[in-house]
Design an enzyme around this catalytic site. Structure first.
Site, PDB file in Angstrom:
ATOM      1  N   HIS A 354      40.553  45.511  43.076  1.00 58.50           N
ATOM      2  CA  HIS A 354      40.141  44.120  42.843  1.00 58.50           C
ATOM      3  C   HIS A 354      39.748  43.444  44.145  1.00 58.50           C
ATOM      4  O   HIS A 354      40.093  43.900  45.236  1.00 58.50           O
ATOM      5  CB  HIS A 354      41.202  43.334  42.077  1.00 58.50           C
ATOM      6  CG  HIS A 354      42.456  42.968  42.822  1.00 58.50           C
ATOM      7  ND1 HIS A 354      42.623  41.742  43.430  1.00 58.50           N
ATOM      8  CD2 HIS A 354      43.621  43.626  43.018  1.00 58.50           C
ATOM      9  CE1 HIS A 354      43.842  41.672  43.953  1.00 58.50           C
ATOM     10  NE2 HIS A 354      44.472  42.810  43.736  1.00 58.50           N
ATOM     11  N   ASP A 364      46.512  42.628  50.202  1.00 56.01           N
ATOM     12  CA  ASP A 364      46.319  42.532  48.750  1.00 56.01           C
ATOM     13  C   ASP A 364      45.207  41.554  48.441  1.00 56.01           C
ATOM     14  O   ASP A 364      45.445  40.345  48.429  1.00 56.01           O
ATOM     15  CB  ASP A 364      47.639  42.076  48.110  1.00 56.01           C
ATOM     16  CG  ASP A 364      47.541  41.963  46.601  1.00 56.01           C
ATOM     17  OD1 ASP A 364      46.528  42.383  46.028  1.00 56.01           O
ATOM     18  OD2 ASP A 364      48.497  41.440  45.995  1.00 56.01           O
ATOM     19  N   GLU A 401      41.937  39.814  39.200  1.00 57.56           N
ATOM     20  CA  GLU A 401      43.120  40.639  38.936  1.00 57.56           C
ATOM     21  C   GLU A 401      44.373  39.799  39.080  1.00 57.56           C
ATOM     22  O   GLU A 401      45.330  39.944  38.322  1.00 57.56           O
ATOM     23  CB  GLU A 401      43.169  41.822  39.919  1.00 57.56           C
ATOM     24  CG  GLU A 401      44.277  42.835  39.637  1.00 57.56           C
ATOM     25  CD  GLU A 401      45.597  42.554  40.343  1.00 57.56           C
ATOM     26  OE1 GLU A 401      46.548  43.295  40.122  1.00 57.56           O
ATOM     27  OE2 GLU A 401      45.684  41.576  41.109  1.00 57.56           O
ATOM     28  N   GLU A 402      44.361  38.923  40.087  1.00 61.67           N
ATOM     29  CA  GLU A 402      45.559  38.125  40.359  1.00 61.67           C
ATOM     30  C   GLU A 402      45.889  37.174  39.209  1.00 61.67           C
ATOM     31  O   GLU A 402      47.027  36.720  39.095  1.00 61.67           O
ATOM     32  CB  GLU A 402      45.393  37.335  41.662  1.00 61.67           C
ATOM     33  CG  GLU A 402      45.249  38.215  42.907  1.00 61.67           C
ATOM     34  CD  GLU A 402      46.519  38.969  43.265  1.00 61.67           C
ATOM     35  OE1 GLU A 402      47.506  38.870  42.519  1.00 61.67           O
ATOM     36  OE2 GLU A 402      46.520  39.674  44.293  1.00 61.67           O
ATOM     37  N   ASP A 430      44.866  49.195  44.706  1.00 58.29           N
ATOM     38  CA  ASP A 430      44.974  47.736  44.811  1.00 58.29           C
ATOM     39  C   ASP A 430      45.111  47.437  46.296  1.00 58.29           C
ATOM     40  O   ASP A 430      44.131  47.214  46.999  1.00 58.29           O
ATOM     41  CB  ASP A 430      46.174  47.285  43.970  1.00 58.29           C
ATOM     42  CG  ASP A 430      46.358  45.783  43.924  1.00 58.29           C
ATOM     43  OD1 ASP A 430      46.181  45.138  44.967  1.00 58.29           O
ATOM     44  OD2 ASP A 430      46.696  45.239  42.854  1.00 58.29           O
ATOM     45  N   HIS A 520      51.043  37.548  49.063  1.00 64.96           N
ATOM     46  CA  HIS A 520      50.521  36.359  48.359  1.00 64.96           C
ATOM     47  C   HIS A 520      50.688  35.052  49.149  1.00 64.96           C
ATOM     48  O   HIS A 520      50.648  33.975  48.566  1.00 64.96           O
ATOM     49  CB  HIS A 520      51.127  36.211  46.960  1.00 64.96           C
ATOM     50  CG  HIS A 520      50.620  37.229  45.987  1.00 64.96           C
ATOM     51  ND1 HIS A 520      50.946  37.208  44.647  1.00 64.96           N
ATOM     52  CD2 HIS A 520      49.798  38.308  46.134  1.00 64.96           C
ATOM     53  CE1 HIS A 520      50.352  38.230  44.035  1.00 64.96           C
ATOM     54  NE2 HIS A 520      49.661  38.910  44.920  1.00 64.96           N
TER      55      HIS A 520
HETATM   56 ZN   LIG Z   1      46.424  43.113  44.279  1.00 62.30          ZN
END
Ligand SMILES: [Zn+2]
Length: 715
Positions: A354, A364, A401-402, A430, A520
């Site tokens: 993603h 990420d 995706e998140e 990922d 995140h």
């Molecule tokens: Zn991810």
């Protein structure tokens, strides 16, 4: 998002440097003849020569230059960037695929303690002079996607991890969460935040605050950013809270694609949209709330890493919570391209990563996006040099995706018929690199296949193979061999979900892990990666090589390297687990199922033996036999699916694997859940469904067995 397991990293590093003899592997590649193996290794040698860490540094720098959340202009611009790169690298049929789905942005969020004194959370992360990106005004406040809008003022209760057992414990202490604001920890024990939201909602909480405790990903683990890889006091873990363990993808289109004009549920009809307000907090801003809780001291395991004894409350801390969220529908863009196969172009080996990130997303997902671009560039180069794989290799760069695994799910639903017919396997990356420790999950049929690849790729620092490094770590952990180096219990948490659970294709997921406390948050940025995660970008390059070999082997194998004897063994062990964990009342049914699985295993073993003979026999395999065997091998994973899905979650079609609501893997989900709920009628039904599925799979293998000669004198 990523369903990661955190290991004990630092102390294990020493094992990497213990001497072990390097090996040169000349065995036949799984699924290949000797001649085929030689050709394959030649092309892989060319692929390995293309590994250039500098390429990944450049991609990562560009991808992480600005925040790029799903639905933002920047994420669209990056879609164009990926599209243009795919074209430049020589991919074919490159296109943007648009879907229209509910997105989620905060318009206004207030988290304000009003008693015993006023403290207003900023929901922002602090800047550090060494890292320009930590000052960007475009960085959003911390928020949980798909929280509802609303307003409430209520006393706070500390509820540990926010799991059902935590609220039960509170009740034993005489504290009911109803009407109060639950303050819970993100990752002790780890469970998906959407499950925390559902649990708080079911228990009647007025709101949910989820914070990152320093014991879980902060200073109790090690040095914090910008001096180390762990989360500093103001870091905030953003993240979605939809209930996508019920079904992922657009909450308004379960099971069909959100193409423009598609029919939609009303938001209030959706089973996956939460009905609770939720906000993430840093421990810096959770601290005043925690410090102002009275009531009983917490049970010992609930104590976190802040320097005072935690109490459960309720109050005196009282919080005014106000959210104004924009959860309206907007556009997302997947980027898809392919290298057409020379012999079986209709067969697709699908690869995905993603693109959307909560903020910069260096780990990420941008490390994975950089690896995907590297994969496309390297395989594209081989094509430019005159090579072409036997089957098609498809490259997918997912959006949103998140949010709810949205882009991949909508695409898999969109192309479900094609994928069911022609999808060989799905390979997901990922996060490609947050450290030096390789980890992979795969369906059991592909476990040994993956291990063989790890024996042929070197760790960039130690000079040992990836396999040897994993082996040393395993021995360091004194982990038993049987637990396996490749995780064969596949849960959710990333884009493989729709391919595994909706389409029923074989899947693989992989990445390099390490100490990573900024997940995140805005600190998951280029500075973090270039100082802690992968400063030389060697693991990015190594991931692209591993990925390339995986895709090429699946695209080129004479016979698909799917080992159903190993798969049967795994399923058998799951049934025995159920028997020993509460399944006694249905043991006659389970015993019959064990018998069925043993019979399937025997057939699979026989087929494996005959396939091995065919491959040893080499170039004389007739195309008719190859087609029949490959057709059957591809069918088995589909045979494990049931169109009606598992009870209460019809979107999840696979009968062997699903995710728990926490995202952890759940094996034989229909039976397991019925046994857990002591619903013996349903348990028998589910055992019978499973029995039929294994029976179907066995018939598929038996049918093809009649076409494969028993001895070398075949065709
Ligand atoms: Zn991810």
């Amino acid at each position: 998002m990523k369903n990661f397991k955190r290991g004990i990293f630092i102390c294990l590093m020493i094992f990497l440097f213990l001497p072990i003899q390097g090996e040169k592997n000349e065995e036949r590649i799984k699924g290949f003849t000797s001649e085929g193996s030689r050709e394959e290794r030649q092309i892989e040698a060319a692929l390995k020569k293309l590994a250039d860490p500098k390429v990944y540094e450049r991609h990562l720098r560009f991808l992480t230059e600005e925040p790029h959340i799903a639905g933002s202009k920047r994420n669209y611009d990056l879609a164009l960037y990926v599209r243009d790169k795919f074209k430049e690298f020589g991919l074919e049929q490159v296109e943007l695929v648009e879907y229209q789905v509910p997105l989620s942005f905060p318009k206004e969020i207030i988290v304000e303690m009003v008693e015993p004194f006023v403290f207003k959370a900023t929901l922002r992360e602090e800047g550090y002079a060494v890292d320009k990106d930590s000052f960007d005004s475009q960085v959003s406040i911390g928020f949980n996607a798909y929280s509802i809008s609303g307003e409430v003022t209520a006393p706070v209760v500390y509820a540990h991890g926010g799991n059902p057992e935590d609220y039960d414990r509170l009740l034993e202490m005489g504290i009911d969460i109803k009407g109060k604001i639950a303050l819970v920890r993100y990752s002790e024990p780890y469970s998906y935040r959407g499950f925390k939201a559902m649990t708080a909602q079911q228990r009647g909480a007025a709101g949910l605050l989820i914070y990152s405790d320093p014991r879980d990903d902060g200073y109790m683990r090690g040095d914090v950013f910008p001096d180390g890889p762990w989360g500093p006091e103001s870091h905030i873990q953003r993240g979605g809270i939809p209930f996508d363990f019920i079904f992922p993808g657009d909450p308004l289109t379960p099971g069909w694609a959100s193409i423009p004009g598609a029919k939609r549920l009303k938001p209030e009809e959706s089973e996956t949209l939460p009905k609770i307000m939720s906000v993430p907090l840093s421990h810096k801003e959770a601290r005043p709330l925690l410090e102002n809780l009275a009531g009983p001291a917490v049970p010992p395991q609930w104590q976190g890493g802040l320097p005072f004894t935690y109490h459960v409350g309720p109050g005196p801390a009282k919080v005014h919570l106000k959210l104004d969220m924009d959860n309206s529908i907007g556009s997302i863009w997947n980027v898809v391209g392919m290298i057409r196969g020379r012999e079986e172009p209709e067969k697709w080996v699908v690869n995905g990563n993603h693109r959307d990130a909560w903020v910069y997303g260096a780990v990420d997902p941008s490390s994975g996006t950089a690896a995907l671009l590297g994969l496309a560039q390297n395989l594209g180069q081989l094509v430019k040099d005159g090579y072409r794989p036997k089957r098609s290799i498809v490259f997918c760069n997912w959006d949103a995706e998140e949010n709810t695994l949205t882009g991949s799910t909508e695409w898999a639903e969109h192309y479900a018929d094609k994928l069911k017919k022609d999808g060989v396997a799905y390979i997901n990356v990922d996060s490609a690199a947050s450290g030096p420790f390789f980890g992979a999950a795969a369906v059991p049929s592909l476990g040994d296949f993956m291990l063989q690849i790890t024996r042929e790729v070197l760790d960039p620092y130690t000079g040992k193979t990836i396999y040897e490094v994993m082996e040393q770590l395993r021995r360091g952990r004194k982990q038993k061999e049987e637990t396996g180096l490749i995780e064969t219990r596949v849960g959710s948490g990333s884009d493989h979900t729709a391919f595994m659970n909706f389409v029923c294709m074989p899947v693989i997921g992989m990445g390099f892990d390490g100490p990573y406390g900024v997940y995140h948050s805005q600190y998951d940025d280029f500075y973090w990666m270039s100082h802690f995660g992968d400063p030389q970008f060697c693991y990015h390059a190594t991931m692209a090589t591993l990925w390339g070999m995986t895709a090429l082997r699946l695209a080129n194998a004479q016979i698909y390297p799917f080992d159903y004897e190993a798969y049967a063994r795994e399923i058998g062990s799951y049934v025995k687990e159920i028997l020993s964990q509460g399944g006694k009342p249905v043991s006659p049914d389970l015993d019959l199922l064990v018998g069925r699985i043993e019979s399937f295993q025997k057939t699979a073993r026989e087929l494996n033996t005959r396939i091995e003979r065919l491959l040893v026999q080499g170039n004389t395999i007739s195309s008719g036999i190859l087609q029949a065997v490959n057709g059957a091998l591809m069918q088995i994973e589909r045979d494990f699916g049931f169109p009606g899905g598992i009870p209460k979650r019809p979107w999840y079609k696979h009968l062997i694997y699903a995710c728990k609501f926490t995202y952890h893997p759940e094996v034989l989900p229909g039976v397991t859940e019925a046994v857990e709920e002591k619903d013996w009628t349903r348990a028998k039904e589910q055992i019978s469904l499973l029995d039929k599925a294994v029976g179907r799979a066995e018939r598929t293998l038996q049918e093809v067995l009649t076409k494969v000669p028993e001895n070398q004198s075949g065709e």
